[in-house]
Each structure stands twice: as structure tokens, then as C-alpha cells.
Design an enzyme around this catalytic site. Structure first.
Site, PDB file in Angstrom:
ATOM      1  N   MET A 262       0.839  -1.201   0.000  1.00 22.87           N
ATOM      2  CA  MET A 262       0.000   0.000   0.000  1.00 22.87           C
ATOM      3  C   MET A 262       0.873   1.250   0.000  1.00 22.87           C
ATOM      4  SD  MET A 262      -2.960   1.350  -0.009  1.00 22.87           S
ATOM      5  CE  MET A 262      -3.076   3.139  -0.087  1.00 22.87           C
ATOM      6  N   GLU A 297       4.608   0.776  -5.828  1.00 22.43           N
ATOM      7  CA  GLU A 297       4.185   1.645  -4.715  1.00 22.43           C
ATOM      8  C   GLU A 297       4.953   2.958  -4.722  1.00 22.43           C
ATOM      9  OE1 GLU A 297       1.544   0.549  -3.520  1.00 22.43           O
ATOM     10  OE2 GLU A 297       1.800  -1.523  -4.176  1.00 22.43           O
ATOM     11  N   HIS A 300       3.517   5.321  -7.241  1.00 19.83           N
ATOM     12  CA  HIS A 300       2.254   5.927  -6.801  1.00 19.83           C
ATOM     13  C   HIS A 300       2.490   7.286  -6.146  1.00 19.83           C
ATOM     14  CE1 HIS A 300      -1.138   3.373  -7.559  1.00 19.83           C
ATOM     15  NE2 HIS A 300      -0.734   2.344  -6.827  1.00 19.83           N
TER      16      HIS A 300
END
Ligand code: BAL
Ligand code: ZN
Length: 893
Positions: A262, A297, A300
Site C-alpha cells: 500500500m 508503490e 504511486h
């Protein structure tokens, strides 16, 4: 259940520019004080309530501008807290409590291995405090963490501002994130952790601290992760001009995690499976996966965090784009330092792997009850839309824009996207508009209006190819005709629903009958590959100076996520498989031949006929296996038989056991007929010496282990000894697992079971290796429902840990055709039982398992009926989560 529609989007009436969160962390009762500055937006109604989301929280107090509200000053429901009559500019303070140790959903704040972690995307923040839990509310966060001394590491987003010990012996730290963010990017970690770190200078000369945190004792396994992070940081600077915007970037590994990882701002939380690696415990695929997910990640940080989604329907805005970016990162890393030919092959290998994954997961999704556009129009539970369509097809849609604009044009489009939208929550349309601003300059008079249909229509288009040749004029005419039938929810719209044509970039080459590339005049240039832009239902292109009927090489590099219909002869496919200059299309030709072969064998099996492999097919495989011009990694892909999932898409009525038997037969037959060649490949591709996960040795291992599995499947003399020796002497987990897998699937005698037992004893304290041990057995050919149930009684098994559940239950239900699809229906009853058991603990994971029966109506009748009953059984269960309910009811509609 409530359905949420994209068309119903309404802006939030308030801005929440600043949030201060103070946590008193304790496993059974954590108190959270959330203090927000709340400002009514210009134009919003003065009596607009402040409606905050909340779940599984105990409310302690609510205050406005320092004054506690009495119970009649707000309205509390199961899922929200509404405050009325707020001044236009107010400070709202909410104190609440949650119970992290009782949180088995792994959403919000939870305990894993005695430490605290959070997961907020998509809607987990509402399990931490009442808040406007939606991505278009962006705030600056200041976070205070207080915890007992057994949690010495206290982390949150952004920069560490202060750290002290309190009089009661607890520690207190303060973090501040200078960038406004939606709450789904909030994170905290508290616990006893070790870390590895490095400092690097960014392109603009700033020193930034990079850290990887993990359980004490695992610090020797984080080197690859930290190196991957450095490579990702450099790559984003070089390829996209994007620099890390924080002074500090942290990755934390946790063993209980629903997803892969995440991208919380500055504090990425990762499933330990995508962080921890060393030669003894991680395979080549693990190393590659870690580099790719760390890249994903990290990327992102710009595509997702600096520019985020306006609402969850826009999820592909950040996910499709970021998957495209991680795919390109991996391809560049694989090709790094190679000459042009080797680099092209390495890039093709990556492209092949990505397309194999797309066809195995996304194509069936696009043809089933959960089919949805990459930007869905509705959902009941957003957690169900983290799908192969949003991610992988989303990445293909970005890749097509990259193909249409070219590398430089795409980069200009990205620059424009950030120039327009940095710091905003935007839509997929905003992204396409930025790309279009470049496309229209490149192609006056054209635009991306037809292209936008990729965002609103579901299903996999088919492109039929017609090739005509006129010897007299030496002209070759190519006609492309597209078709896409309504799927999933589109079908419900009835007969009136008409799908419009797509804008499809279609890369084409032509070969003469000796396998030589024919030069093609197209768009003012002469090239081996022409990029045709199909924007209407049917179009024609004419190529001159073609003497004889050519062999077409179609959809080179998989230039669009479509299915090509063209009836090559087997001889033409063999020619392409030997000579196509486009390595992707060359691979594709061999796969098509293998597909035809296995489907014919499956049909023979169903009809009770004796199975025979075609001699010409074996010759094609022999040619690939012995072609000295191709490297090992590519050869391993070229020789891999198509997966059962891909093959199933080609069957009128899916019969997994027949496919499994057919594939196994061909694997063994190839091993028998090409025994000498496989034996040679096995010997020539040994990688002695220190382990390296680099693409060249990894490719050699892939080929060597493929050869081993064929030899063992064929029962070749001595193959078992080779496998046993490899298992006993392996200097790395790739070779160890490959030998063990071949042995338990095709080996004989006591050795396989003894090796399995010894493997467990050796690795019982390493959860990631124990997962491998479960997964190997769950997918083994001899594993039945009974065996799976026995494995579930093993002391190391637990449904609470998603990795463990995936290793055993998911592997069995998704990757064990014989066990799961046994005609007695026991596999489906087992599936139903596990979906319900998981649902009581963790609805997100349960819903993923629930999808295993999505395409039940396309199976052979003998399997269809028990599948349907199992789905009905789950649907009838009382207290089903919204997640599972959405999946099973759509499957049964
Ligand atoms: N945003 C959820 C995890 C990922 O796609 O990176
Ligand atoms: Zn992502």
C-alpha cells in the site's frame, strides 16, 4: 445492498484542510483524538450537515470550537456521524475508541505479530476515526503517537518532528506530512522492528533517507528491497523527470496483509512476501515480484498521491497508470546493460509474462458476470473492484496511449498531466485530456474521443483480420473488422444497448514464405511493422510491392487488449514461430500451435479416444528448443505450454479435468520425444556459484527447470535421480522448489514425501517458506479435497493469515483442476465452506475466493450444476458480508 453509481457523484460540501490525530495505542482499546479544521465550501448550503463516515467505533466525545456537543447536537448511526449547524469555519474534535486486536478484517488499525499497522484504502480510515472517508477530501496531517515501551518504533506519514519519553514511561512521537492527502493514504506503524537504510541524493541534489523496516532477525533479507527502492527512485527521475518530494521514505513489512502493498504517503506498508528475500528462501519470481511491487508503490507517490482520484470509480486513473509504469520499470531493469538484440528479447519476455497474466485473469473476468469497464459505472462494495480489469486492462489502456503518442509524446502528455493537476483529485477523463493535448498536435484533425470508449465499455473486443493478395498488382489488402458484444452489466441494459467501436492500435508485420520480413510503406515511412489505427467498425489498408501472398504477423507486442481472429494454417504458424522478427508475435505463434494441440487432445479425451501428439508440433518445439539464436529466458517462455485458464477461454464448454489431462499428456510426450534435447538444455543451463536473481541466470534456471519437469513427467530414465540431486544440492530456493514440485507431481517412491517433510522441518520458522510448502501441495496433481482438508488441520495452518489462506485454499480452488473440479462436486462444497469461514473473519479475502466460481455457467453441464448449487448455498447464508454478497449474487444473476 446499496448500489453506488458514478453518475451520482457530488462534491463534498466542506474542505478539511488540516487534521491533527493523536493516538493512545493499546491493543484492546486505542483512543483516537481527531481534530479537524472544517470550512464550508463557497456555494455550499449553510445548513449542509457535516457527515462523517465511521465503522466499528466507540464514540467518546464530539466538540465544536472547544465546546462539547450534547447528544442532541449530532446524529449517530451505524455508519455515520452527522453534525448540524456548523459555523462556516470551525474546529471539530472527535474522540473515539477502537479495538485493534479484535480486528480480523485487516482494514483500519489492527495488530499483527504484536505490532500495530493500518490499511485505509479504500474505506478503512472510517474504522480509525469518523471522517469524510473519500478521496477528494485532501488534508494536511499532523500525527501524535503514544505507546508503551514495547513499541519502540512509532511511524507515520511525512517527517518526524519530535520524539520524547513521557512521565508514564511511554514514548511519544510527532509526524507531519507537508502534502495534503486523502485519508486513504494515512498510515501508522508501531512496534518492535528492525530496519535497513541508506541515504541518496535526488536529481536536484537533496539528500533523502530511505528505510526498510521488518521483524527483528529479518534484516539480512531486506537488501534487495532497499536496492529496488533506490532503482525505482532513479528510474522515475530518468524516465519521467519525477523526484521524491519527501526527505524520508519508509517501507514496512507485515505478515498479515490483504493486498500486495500500500502506497501510503512516505510510509508504504507491504505484505512481507514483497519485501523479504535471500537466495535460500526466495525464488527468482519472488525477487522479480519484490522489485516490481516496490517500484509500483514508489511510483504511486506521483501517480496516485500527488495527483489522486476524485472518486473510487476513477481507481484506474492511478492503478492502470501505475501498473503501466511498473511494467516499464521492470522491462528497463531486465534489459539494463544488454546489447540491442538481448534487450529486445528481455523486454519481450516481460511483455509475454504480462500478457499471460492478463489473459489468465482479465480476459475471463471481462467475459463473466463481474465484467466491468476499467472505470466502473457502479459498485456495491468498492473493495471488489481492485480487479484485473482496473489494474491490468487499465495498464493496457495506458499502454495504447503510449503506443499512439510514442515515447516522447507520452512523456509530454505526462508532463502536461502534472502541470494541470498536481495536488488535485481528478478523473480518468482529465488524464486522457492531457494526453489528447499532445495527440492533436501530432495528428491534426484527429482526437481521442473514440479512444475514450475504452474507459466506459467492458468486454474484450475481437478483431477479425482478412488478408487479400493480388499477384497482378502486387498489392496486399488488409481488412480489420472489430466486434464487441455486451457483457456483464451491459447485458442487463437489453437489446437497445449498442456498443460503439474502439480506437485500436494494431501493429502488423508481413513475412514472405521464406520467413523474411517484408518492408511496409505506411504513414510516410518504410518499416517492418506498421501501426494501423482502427477507429471504426471496419477499415482497409493497402500495401504495395508484395510479390506473393504473405504470412501476417498480427497484433505485434500485443498492441491492444483484443482477441485476434485469423485462420493461419499450422504451417504458417510454424513459420512465424521460427522466423517472426517480432519476438512477442513469434512467441504467440508457438502458443497458438500448442493451444490447437491441447484443445484437440482434450477433445479426444472427452470422446474417449487415444491421445496422440502431432509430429509437426513436436518438430516446432524441437526447433525452438535447439535454436542457438534465442536466449534461455525467452526460450523458457516459448516452450511453456499455455495455462489451463487461457485454454479454458477457448473451449465452448469448459472442462478443466480434460484440459489438465491433455496438458499433462503433451508435457510427458514432449519430454519423451525430445528427451535428448531437454537433457542437453538441463545440463547447459546450470548456474553454479553464488546466486544472482539477474535476468540471465534466472532465465537459465527457468529453462533448466522446465526441462526437468518434462523429463520427469515423461518418466525418462534417470530423471528422478536428476531431480533428487538438484533438490539435495540446490544453492537457492528456485532450484529447490522446482525440483520438489517436479518430484511431488511426477516423481516416484518415498523420496517426494520424505523431502516434503524435511522441507517443512527446515523452514518451519519462516512463514513465507511455509506458505510455499502449503502452496506446492495444494496445487499438486494428486491433491484431493480430502488432502486439502488434512492440510488445514496442520498446526501451521490458519485462515486468519491471508498469505496462508491464499497458499492453501486459493491454490487448491483456483489452481488444482483435478481436485477442485472433481465431478462429485466436493471441491465446490469445500469452496463454499471456506468462503463462509473466511467471510466471518475477513470479507475482502472471502470475496476474492468467492470469485473462483464466477464463470460457472460456461462449464460442462456435469460441473455447472454442482457449481450453481454451491453458489446458491453461499448466497443463502445469513449475515453474508456486502463483499461476498455482491460477488455471488452477480454470479447467479
Ligand atoms: N492502492 C492499493 C495497492 C496498490 O495498488 O498499490
Ligand atoms: Zn497500485
Amino acid at each position: 445492498p446499496i448500489t453506488v453509481y458514478r453518475k451520482d457523484y457530488q462534491p463534498y460540501p466542506y474542505d478539511i484542510p488540516e487534521v491533527a490525530l493523536a493516538f493512545d495505542l493499546a491493543p484492546d482499546a486505542t483512543e483516537v483524538r481527531c481534530t479537524m479544521r472544517v470550512q464550508r465550501k463557497a456555494g455550499a448550503s449553510a445548513d449542509a450537515a457535516l457527515i462523517l463516515d465511521g465503522e466499528e467505533l466507540e464514540l467518546v466525545s464530539v466538540g465544536v470550537n472547544g465546546v462539547a456537543l450534547a447528544a442532541d447536537g449530532y446524529h449517530l448511526s451505524d455508519h455515520s456521524l452527522a453534525i448540524y449547524g456548523l459555523p462556516a469555519d470551525a474546529t471539530v474534535e472527535i474522540v473515539s475508541r477502537c479495538n485493534p486486536s479484535a480486528n480480523s478484517t485487516l482494514m483500519g488499525l489492527y495488530v499483527s505479530g504484536g505490532n500495530f499497522f493500518t490499511q485505509c484504502e479504500a474505506e478503512g480510515f472510517r474504522r480509525i476515526t469518523w471522517f469524510a472517508d473519500r478521496p477528494d477530501v485532501m488534508s494536511r496531517y499532523r500525527v501524535t503517537l503514544r505507546a508503551a515501551s514495547q513499541y519502540p518504533v512509532l511511524l507515520s506519514n511525512g517527517n518526524l518532528m519530535a520524539s520524547r519519553q513521557l512521565a508514564d514511561g511511554r514514548n511519544e512521537v510527532e509526524w507531519e506530512d507537508p502534502f495534503p492527502k486523502p485519508c486513504y493514504l494515512f498510515a501508522l506503524v508501531a512496534g518492535n522492528l528492525t530496519h535497513r537504510e541508506t541515504t541518496v541524493k535526488t536529481a536536484s541534489g537533496r539528500d533523502v533517507l530511505l528505510q526498510v523496516y521488518s521483524d527483528p532477525g529479518s534484516e539480512t533479507k531486506t537488501e534487495w528491497a532497499l536496492d529496488s527502492l533506490v532503482r525505482a527512485l532513479r528510474w522515475d527521475e530518468t524516465r519521467f523527470g519525477l523526484e521524491l518530494d519527501l526527505d524520508r521514505f519508509m517501507i514496512v513489512a507485515v505478515h498479515d496483509f490483504n493486498m500486495g502493498a500500500m502506497e501510503n504517503k512516505g510510509l508504504n506498508i507491504f505484505n512481507a512476501a514483497y519485501v523479504l528475500a535471500d537466495a535460500d528462501t526466495a525464488t527468482d519470481a519472488n525477487y522479480e515480484g519484490i522489485e516490481s511491487v516496490i517500484g509500483h508503490e514508489y511510483f504511486h507517490n506521483w501517480t496516485g498521491n500527488r495527483v489522486t482520484c476524485r472518486d473510487w470509480f476513477q481507481l484506474s486513473l492511478k492503478e492502470g497508470l501505475t501498473v503501466f509504469r511498473d511494467q516499464e520499470f521492470s522491462a528497463d531493469m531486465m534489459a539494463h546493460g544488454m546489447d540491442a538484440t538481448a534487450a529486445a528479447s528481455a523486454r519481450a519476455v516481460k511483455r509475454i509474462d504480462d500478457v499471460v497474466a492478463l489473459r489468465a485473469a482479465q480476459f475471463p473476468e471481462d467475459a463473466g458476470p463481474m465484467a466491468h469497464p476499467i472505470r466502473p459505472e457502479s459498485y456495491q462494495e468498492i473493495g471488489n473492484f481492485y480487479t484485473a480489469t482496473v489494474y491490468e486492462k487499465g495498464a493496457e489502456v495506458i499502454r495504447m496511449q503510449h503506443t499512439l503518442l510514442g515515447e516522447e509524446g507520452f512523456r509530454a502528455g505526462m508532463d502536461e498531466y502534472f502541470r494541470r493537476h498536481d495536488g488535485q483529485a481528478v478523473t480518468c477523463d482529465d488524464f486522457v485530456a492531457a494526453m489528447e493535448s499532445v495527440y492533436v498536435r501530432q495528428h491534426p484533425g484527429r482526437d481521442l474521443s473514440v479512444f475514450r470508449r475504452w474507459y466506459r465499455q467492458a468486454g474484450t473486443p475481437r478483431v477479425a483480420v482478412k488478408l487479400e493478395h493480388d499477384a497482378a498488382t502486387r498489392r496486399c489488402t488488409i481488412t480489420l473488422t472489430q466486434d464487441c458484444q455486451p457483457v456483464g452489466v451491459e447485458r442487463k441494459a437489453g437489446a437497445d444497448y449498442v456498443k460503439a467501436p474502439y480506437h485500436i492500435p494494431f501493429a502488423l508485420g508481413l513475412l514472405d514464405r521464406d520467413g523474411r520480413a517484408l518492408p511496409l510503406r505506411h504513414d510516410g515511412a518504410i518499416k517492418d511493422t506498421a501501426l494501423l489505427e482502427l477507429t471504426t467498425q471496419s477499415q482497409q489498408w493497402v500495401f504495395d510491392d508484395i510479390a506473393d501472398l504473405p504470412v501476417p504477423s498480427l497484433l505485434r507486442d500485443f498492441s491492444a487488449p483484443v482477441i485476434v481472429d485469423y485462420d493461419w494454417t499450422d504451417e504458417e504458424l510454424a513459420l512465424l514461430s521460427a522466423h517472426d522478427g517480432n519476438p512477442f508475435a513469434r512467441w504467440e505463434a508457438g502458443q497458438e500451435l500448442a493451444t490447437r494441440q491441447i484443445l484437440a487432445l482434450a477433445e479426444a479425451r472427452q470422446a474417449g479416444r487415444t491421445l496422440h501428439a502431432d509430429a509437426a508440433f513436436i518438430d516446432t518445439w524441437r526447433a525452438l528448443l535447439t535454436d542457438p539464436a534465442i536466449d534461455a529466458a525467452y526460450r523458457a517462455r516459448a516452450l511453456a505450454l499455455p495455462s489451463e485458464k487461457t485454454l479454458a477461454e477457448r473451449m465452448q464448454a469448459v472442462d478443466p479435468p480434460a484440459l489438465a489431462v491433455a496438458r499433462d499428456f503433451l508435457r510427458a510426450e514432449l519430454g519423451r520425444q525430445l528427451a535428448a534435447e531437454f537433457r542437453h538444455a538441463f545440463e547447459q543451463n546450470q548456474t553454479p556459484g553464488d546466486y544472482s536473481p539477474a535476468p540471465v541466470p534466472a532465465g537459465m534456471r527457468a529453462l533448466k527447470n522446465l526441462a526437468l519437469s518434462h523429463l520427469l513427467a515423461a518418466g525418462e530414465h534417470d530423471a528422478q535421480r536428476l531431480a533428487e540431486q538438484q533438490y539435495e544440492r540446490a544453492g537457492n530456493m528456485t532450484d529447490s522448489m522446482a525440483a520438489l514440485s517436479a518430484l511431488i507431481n511426477y516423481g516416484q517412491g518415498d523420496f517426494p514425501q520424505q523431502a516434503l517433510a524435511a522441507f517443512y522441518d527446515k523452514w518451519r520458522d519462516n512463514p513465507l517458506v511455509v506458505d510455499k510448502w502449503f502452496a506446492l501441495q495444494a496445487a499438486a496433481r494428486s491433491t484431493t479435497v480430502q488432502t486439502a482438508r488434512e492440510l488445514m488441520t496442520h498446526p501451521a495452518f490458519t485462515l486468519r493469515n491471508p498469505n496462508r489462506a491464499r497458499a492453501l485454499i486459493f491454490q487448491f480452488c483456483l489452481n488444482n483442476a483435478r481436485g477442485m473440479h472433481h465431478p462429485d462436486g466436493t471441491g465446490y462444497a469445500f469452496w463454499a465452506e471456506q468462503v463462509l469461514a473466511l467471510d466471518a473473519l475477513n470479507p475482502e479475502i472471502a470475496a476474492r475466493l468467492a470469485r473462483a466460481l464466477d464463470n460457472w455457467s460456461r462449464f460442462v453441464p456435469a460441473l455447472r450444476t454442482p457449481m450453481q448449487s454451491a453458489l446458491q448455498h453461499v448466497r443463502a447464508h445469513e449475515g453474508l458480508s456486502r463483499n461476498v454478497q455482491e460477488i455471488v449474487s452477480k454470479a447467479l444473476e
